[in-house]
Design an enzyme around this catalytic site. Structure first.
Site, PDB file in Angstrom:
ATOM      1  N   CYS A   2       0.827  -1.206   0.000  1.00 15.31           N
ATOM      2  CA  CYS A   2       0.000   0.000   0.000  1.00 15.31           C
ATOM      3  C   CYS A   2       0.863   1.258   0.000  1.00 15.31           C
ATOM      4  O   CYS A   2       1.952   1.289   0.556  1.00 15.31           O
ATOM      5  CB  CYS A   2      -0.883   0.025   1.239  1.00 15.31           C
ATOM      6  SG  CYS A   2      -1.919  -1.420   1.395  1.00 15.31           S
ATOM      7  N   ARG A  27       5.157   0.386  -5.819  1.00 10.92           N
ATOM      8  CA  ARG A  27       5.078  -0.403  -4.589  1.00 10.92           C
ATOM      9  C   ARG A  27       4.171  -1.616  -4.758  1.00 10.92           C
ATOM     10  O   ARG A  27       4.195  -2.521  -3.929  1.00 10.92           O
ATOM     11  CB  ARG A  27       4.539   0.467  -3.445  1.00 10.92           C
ATOM     12  CG  ARG A  27       5.502   1.545  -2.982  1.00 10.92           C
ATOM     13  CD  ARG A  27       4.823   2.511  -2.039  1.00 10.92           C
ATOM     14  NE  ARG A  27       4.494   1.924  -0.765  1.00 10.92           N
ATOM     15  CZ  ARG A  27       5.219   2.038   0.342  1.00 10.92           C
ATOM     16  NH1 ARG A  27       6.337   2.727   0.312  1.00 10.92           N
ATOM     17  NH2 ARG A  27       4.845   1.490   1.469  1.00 10.92           N
ATOM     18  N   TRP A 102      -2.983  -2.706  -1.426  1.00 10.03           N
ATOM     19  CA  TRP A 102      -2.561  -4.086  -1.709  1.00 10.03           C
ATOM     20  C   TRP A 102      -3.274  -4.916  -0.659  1.00 10.03           C
ATOM     21  O   TRP A 102      -2.970  -4.825   0.525  1.00 10.03           O
ATOM     22  CB  TRP A 102      -1.051  -4.194  -1.581  1.00 10.03           C
ATOM     23  CG  TRP A 102      -0.448  -5.450  -2.113  1.00 10.03           C
ATOM     24  CD1 TRP A 102      -0.310  -5.802  -3.422  1.00 10.03           C
ATOM     25  CD2 TRP A 102       0.135  -6.507  -1.346  1.00 10.03           C
ATOM     26  NE1 TRP A 102       0.327  -7.014  -3.516  1.00 10.03           N
ATOM     27  CE2 TRP A 102       0.602  -7.470  -2.268  1.00 10.03           C
ATOM     28  CE3 TRP A 102       0.307  -6.745   0.013  1.00 10.03           C
ATOM     29  CZ2 TRP A 102       1.225  -8.639  -1.874  1.00 10.03           C
ATOM     30  CZ3 TRP A 102       0.929  -7.913   0.414  1.00 10.03           C
ATOM     31  CH2 TRP A 102       1.383  -8.848  -0.523  1.00 10.03           C
ATOM     32  N   ASN A 128      -2.032   2.307   5.881  1.00 12.06           N
ATOM     33  CA  ASN A 128      -1.118   1.216   5.526  1.00 12.06           C
ATOM     34  C   ASN A 128      -0.867   0.379   6.771  1.00 12.06           C
ATOM     35  O   ASN A 128      -0.788   0.933   7.872  1.00 12.06           O
ATOM     36  CB  ASN A 128       0.234   1.763   5.055  1.00 12.06           C
ATOM     37  CG  ASN A 128       0.183   2.290   3.641  1.00 12.06           C
ATOM     38  OD1 ASN A 128      -0.857   2.259   2.986  1.00 12.06           O
ATOM     39  ND2 ASN A 128       1.302   2.807   3.174  1.00 12.06           N
ATOM     40  N   GLY A 129      -0.668  -0.922   6.597  1.00  8.75           N
ATOM     41  CA  GLY A 129      -0.357  -1.781   7.740  1.00  8.75           C
ATOM     42  C   GLY A 129      -1.543  -2.658   8.097  1.00  8.75           C
ATOM     43  O   GLY A 129      -2.471  -2.842   7.302  1.00  8.75           O
ATOM     44  N   GLU A 502      20.149 -16.074  -7.054  1.00 10.46           N
ATOM     45  CA  GLU A 502      19.636 -14.751  -7.412  1.00 10.46           C
ATOM     46  C   GLU A 502      19.219 -14.717  -8.889  1.00 10.46           C
ATOM     47  O   GLU A 502      18.192 -14.124  -9.239  1.00 10.46           O
ATOM     48  CB  GLU A 502      20.699 -13.689  -7.108  1.00 10.46           C
ATOM     49  CG  GLU A 502      20.393 -12.276  -7.587  1.00 10.46           C
ATOM     50  CD  GLU A 502      19.100 -11.697  -7.015  1.00 10.46           C
ATOM     51  OE1 GLU A 502      18.510 -12.272  -6.083  1.00 10.46           O
ATOM     52  OE2 GLU A 502      18.654 -10.659  -7.535  1.00 10.46           O
ATOM     53  N   LYS A 506      15.431 -13.727  -9.942  1.00 10.97           N
ATOM     54  CA  LYS A 506      15.153 -12.610 -10.855  1.00 10.97           C
ATOM     55  C   LYS A 506      14.372 -13.115 -12.054  1.00 10.97           C
ATOM     56  O   LYS A 506      13.415 -12.487 -12.511  1.00 10.97           O
ATOM     57  CB  LYS A 506      16.488 -11.994 -11.284  1.00 10.97           C
ATOM     58  CG  LYS A 506      16.473 -10.568 -11.629  1.00 10.97           C
ATOM     59  CD  LYS A 506      16.430  -9.594 -10.470  1.00 10.97           C
ATOM     60  CE  LYS A 506      16.222 -10.167  -9.137  1.00 10.97           C
ATOM     61  NZ  LYS A 506      16.114  -9.315  -8.016  1.00 10.97           N
ATOM     62  N   GLU A 509      10.736 -14.105 -11.135  1.00 10.78           N
ATOM     63  CA  GLU A 509      10.003 -12.935 -10.657  1.00 10.78           C
ATOM     64  C   GLU A 509       9.417 -12.126 -11.813  1.00 10.78           C
ATOM     65  O   GLU A 509       8.276 -11.674 -11.737  1.00 10.78           O
ATOM     66  CB  GLU A 509      10.988 -12.072  -9.851  1.00 10.78           C
ATOM     67  CG  GLU A 509      10.408 -10.884  -9.147  1.00 10.78           C
ATOM     68  CD  GLU A 509      11.467 -10.160  -8.307  1.00 10.78           C
ATOM     69  OE1 GLU A 509      12.675 -10.368  -8.532  1.00 10.78           O
ATOM     70  OE2 GLU A 509      11.080  -9.375  -7.442  1.00 10.78           O
ATOM     71  N   HIS A 525      21.312 -34.711  -7.247  1.00  8.38           N
ATOM     72  CA  HIS A 525      20.679 -35.392  -6.105  1.00  8.38           C
ATOM     73  C   HIS A 525      19.153 -35.335  -6.180  1.00  8.38           C
ATOM     74  O   HIS A 525      18.480 -35.362  -5.160  1.00  8.38           O
ATOM     75  CB  HIS A 525      21.180 -34.790  -4.792  1.00  8.38           C
ATOM     76  CG  HIS A 525      22.633 -35.041  -4.563  1.00  8.38           C
ATOM     77  ND1 HIS A 525      23.152 -36.292  -4.300  1.00  8.38           N
ATOM     78  CD2 HIS A 525      23.707 -34.205  -4.614  1.00  8.38           C
ATOM     79  CE1 HIS A 525      24.470 -36.219  -4.171  1.00  8.38           C
ATOM     80  NE2 HIS A 525      24.825 -34.952  -4.363  1.00  8.38           N
ATOM     81  N   LYS A 624       7.144  -3.973  -4.041  1.00 11.04           N
ATOM     82  CA  LYS A 624       8.528  -3.535  -3.846  1.00 11.04           C
ATOM     83  C   LYS A 624       8.939  -3.657  -2.385  1.00 11.04           C
ATOM     84  O   LYS A 624      10.048  -4.044  -2.073  1.00 11.04           O
ATOM     85  CB  LYS A 624       8.677  -2.084  -4.315  1.00 11.04           C
ATOM     86  CG  LYS A 624      10.092  -1.531  -4.214  1.00 11.04           C
ATOM     87  CD  LYS A 624      11.015  -2.260  -5.163  1.00 11.04           C
ATOM     88  CE  LYS A 624      12.462  -1.767  -5.075  1.00 11.04           C
ATOM     89  NZ  LYS A 624      13.362  -2.715  -5.754  1.00 11.04           N
TER      90      LYS A 624
HETATM   91  C1  AGP Z   1      13.844  -8.793  -5.221  1.00  8.66           C
HETATM   92  O1  AGP Z   1      13.848  -8.726  -6.611  1.00  8.66           O
HETATM   93  C2  AGP Z   1      12.552  -8.968  -4.617  1.00  8.66           C
HETATM   94  N1  AGP Z   1      11.649  -7.988  -5.051  1.00  8.66           N
HETATM   95  C3  AGP Z   1      12.504  -9.295  -3.135  1.00  8.66           C
HETATM   96  O2  AGP Z   1      13.022 -10.576  -3.009  1.00  8.66           O
HETATM   97  C4  AGP Z   1      13.241  -8.366  -2.150  1.00  8.66           C
HETATM   98  O3  AGP Z   1      14.625  -8.463  -2.324  1.00  8.66           O
HETATM   99  C5  AGP Z   1      12.833  -8.731  -0.715  1.00  8.66           C
HETATM  100  O4  AGP Z   1      11.453  -8.529  -0.560  1.00  8.66           O
HETATM  101  C6  AGP Z   1      13.597  -7.972   0.337  1.00  8.66           C
HETATM  102  O5  AGP Z   1      13.377  -6.596   0.233  1.00  8.66           O
HETATM  103  P1  AGP Z   1      14.275  -5.566   1.025  1.00  8.66           P
HETATM  104  O6  AGP Z   1      15.661  -5.642   0.477  1.00  8.66           O
HETATM  105  O7  AGP Z   1      13.639  -4.234   0.782  1.00  8.66           O
HETATM  106  O8  AGP Z   1      14.253  -5.957   2.464  1.00  8.66           O
END
Ligand code: AGP
Length: 629
Positions: A2, A27, A102, A128-129, A502, A506, A509, A525, A624
């Site tokens: 949010c 966000r 959200w 928010n929250g 990673e 990526k 995602e 394995h 985000k």
């Molecule tokens: C990364 O591409 C993601 N969007 C996600 O894994 C992110 O790294 C994770 O939510 C942690 O966020 P932060 O670094 O703001 O704590």
């Protein structure tokens, strides 16, 4: 997640709010709305309690209302749905609030979208929250005869405020009385019918003020008002604020006025635009050389092999290090933990969500929270768990004034600049480099040695090497060759294992395709059963040591099963011989090669996602900043 925006001033509130909501889109959200009031009545008072600006509020926050009305518009879905809803007649007024939601309570519908008004139309609220005690509050309000319109936890807030107003309270008192009944995390902003002010509160959810020339802004995130001002006031947990067009009065939980500093942020609107790139993510991938230079600037003394990080001058060399993080930041933490261990300091990376519920003995460990946003609920919970057991905590974050930075004993900023794309790219690189600097600075055996000088020289060269990868990468052609396969496996050994993890994160995602990252030796394995000619294997192989040679053997295993192989390599281990495609890495120090490989993998993910027409900057279901556990 949010987003909140609020404005009061001489400008057109609707225009300012929509601009802010556009900036907050990154966000992640599933509905949006605004509430605008004519706000015709001045708050009376003599300005005695002023903390910023030159307006005033009397001791009781006294106001009167003329019933001018609050115009609430809200729609499920993209912001364009809201814009369409106001096309034929935008709300007019000089004070208002906006929100991108959200969903956490109730599905994304018009009804559940914020702002929420109560029954009388005297107040509207964005939040928010999560209000943890909302069920009990709602039951009591329903018992008192109140009718609810939505499934949200938020709606209790306008009802509580209306109840207090009905008891004769003025808006500020009513707002504070309502907030005092809430348990959980919240950033809340309210607008009252006919009142020229906003009323806001924060607890465990970010909220900042923007001090503009023609009005004041409130937002969950600075980019929401960067178009209008760079002057920012950070609010703390437990604080409430009355915001007028010409000033704001902040109070702590006891109702005492709190003096707040106005900080000037060095981000500008251009920083949050796409600068000609098709997507923020691509722009941010290409910003990595600049971000790295910023990160390193003034921190490295190559001649004597030392690192200057005044932020941690008071931190003693740790006997043990725990790193807590989520997602991409966890992968950076894995790299950081390995570097601490190489420097002789026992260290382990933990998934923050696990650490928070099963906190290991912390002893005298230094607990480092790695979080680009500084607002990730899981990471904050892990850091709080560590603190409650007496550990010293350190935030490695991109956001100055973020919750992690403020709550930890110390903070090191990664200086990557704003990252708008949901997929973390430049912040990962800058996190790894910041952690590398921390290791050189804090791990006793690392400092000043010949090896340390070589590593620091490698960091100095890193921005130029990343630029070289960006300029020469064949990732677009590789993406074109392998788009639309059944699945994708990423493998790497030792320092390249976090890169494989990673790379896969990526990839999945933003492409929405199945991808998994593995330690190269693990594939055989079990997962080898899934490897076919329709599952490309992306192998990260750097150097020519025993680890590299073993990874080449793993590549041969998948090649024998018919899988296409894409080698990401500096060429030294001879893996290209077994690969269908190669993504070349420049000759570089072993400590920076994994970051160069990661740049290639970022580009592969981007180009596959772009070829598939995915929503690259705002992937479905993702946000985000994940501010709920
Ligand atoms: C990364 O591409 C993601 N969007 C996600 O894994 C992110 O790294 C994770 O939510 C942690 O966020 P932060 O670094 O703001 O704590």
């Amino acid at each position: 997640m949010c987003g909140i925006v609020g404005y009061v001033g001489d400008g057109d509130a609707t225009r300012v709010l929509l601009s802010g909501l556009n900036q907050l889109e990154y966000r992640g959200y599933d509905s949006a709305g605004i509430a605008v009031s004519d706000g015709e009545d001045e708050i009376c008072g003599d300005g005695e309690d002023e903390v910023c600006g030159d307006g005033g509020v009397d001791a009781n926050g006294g106001v009167s209302s003329d019933g001018a009305g609050i115009d609430v518009r809200k729609r499920a879905g993209e912001l364009e749905n809201l814009e369409a809803a106001i096309e034929s007649g935008a709300p007019t007024g000089s004070v208002g609030i906006g929100h991108t939601r959200w969903s956490t309570h109730g599905p994304p519908t018009d009804r559940n979208a914020h702002p929420h008004a109560g029954e009388t139309g005297a107040v509207a609220v964005v939040h928010n929250g999560i209000i943890e005690n909302y069920r009990a509050l709602k039951e009591a309000l329903v018992d008192a005869g109140r009718t609810f319109e939505s499934d949200t936890d938020t709606e209790v807030v306008p009802h509580l405020i209306e109840q207090a107003l009905a008891d004769g309270a003025d808006p500020e008192t009513a707002f504070r009385r309502a907030v005092s009944q809430l348990e959980g995390s919240y950033a809340i902003v309210a607008v009252f019918e006919g009142v020229d002010a906003l009323f806001a509160a924060r607890n465990d959810s970010p909220l900042v003020l923007g001090v503009g020339d023609d009005g004041y802004h409130v937002a969950s995130d600075v980019p929401a008002f960067l178009e209008f001002t760079e002057r920012v006031v950070y609010l703390e947990d437990g604080e409430t604020v009355v915001v007028r067009g010409d000033g704001a009065t902040v109070r702590n939980g006891d109702g005492d006025v709190v003096e707040k500093a106005v900080t000037t942020v060095d981000w500008d609107v251009e920083d949050t635009g796409k600068s000609g790139y098709d997507h923020y993510m691509l722009k941010e991938i290409h910003e990595q050389p600049t971000a790295l230079r910023q990160c390193l600037s003034g921190r490295v003394n190559e001649l004597d092999g030392t690192v200057e990080l005044p932020e941690v001058d008071g931190v003693p060399a740790p006997s043990t290090v725990h790193l807590v993080a989520c997602g991409t930041s966890y992968h950076a933490a894995l790299v950081g933990a390995a570097r601490f261990r190489e420097a002789g300091t026992p260290a382990q990376a933990f998934l923050a969500s696990e650490y928070a519920v099963r906190t290991p003995p912390v002893g005298d460990a230094l607990v480092i929270g790695v979080t680009q946003s500084g607002e990730t609920a899981d990471t904050l919970a892990a850091l709080r768990a560590a603190r409650s057991r007496g550990a010293r905590t350190l935030a490695v974050t991109n956001v100055v004034g973020s919750s992690a930075a403020r709550e930890c004993d110390d903070a090191v900023y990664i200086r990557a600049g704003p990252e708008i794309g949901v997929a973390a790219t430049k912040t990962f690189t800058s996190q790894v480099v910041s952690l590398s600097l921390l290791v050189e600075r804090l791990a006793g055996s690392a400092t000043g040695s010949e090896a340390s000088r070589e590593r620091l020289a490698a960091l100095r060269d890193l921005p130029g090497l990343v630029q070289q990868v960006l300029d020469e990468s064949a990732a677009a052609a590789v993406a074109e060759a392998y788009v639309g396969r059944d699945g994708y496996f990423f493998i790497g050994r030792g320092p390249n294992h976090p890169v494989a993890l990673e790379g896969a994160l990526k990839f999945k995602e933003i492409t929405y395709e199945h991808a998994e990252g593995f330690a190269a030796g693990e594939l055989k394995h079990g997962t080898l059963a899934l490897v076919t000619e329709r599952t490309p294997v992306i192998a990260v192989v750097t150097g020519d040591d025993a680890a590299a040679r073993k990874t080449v053997s793993n590549v041969k295993e998948v090649e024998a099963r018919g899988a296409p192989v894409i080698a990401v390599t500096d060429g030294r281990a001879g893996v290209a011989e077994y690969a269908d495609h190669t993504l070349a890495l420049p000759d570089a120090h072993p400590s920076v090669l994994p970051l160069l490989a990661n740049t290639q993998l970022q580009l592969v993910a981007y180009h596959v996602a772009n070829r598939l027409g995915r929503s690259i900057d705002k992937p479905r279901n993702l946000a985000k900043s994940v501010t709920v556990e």
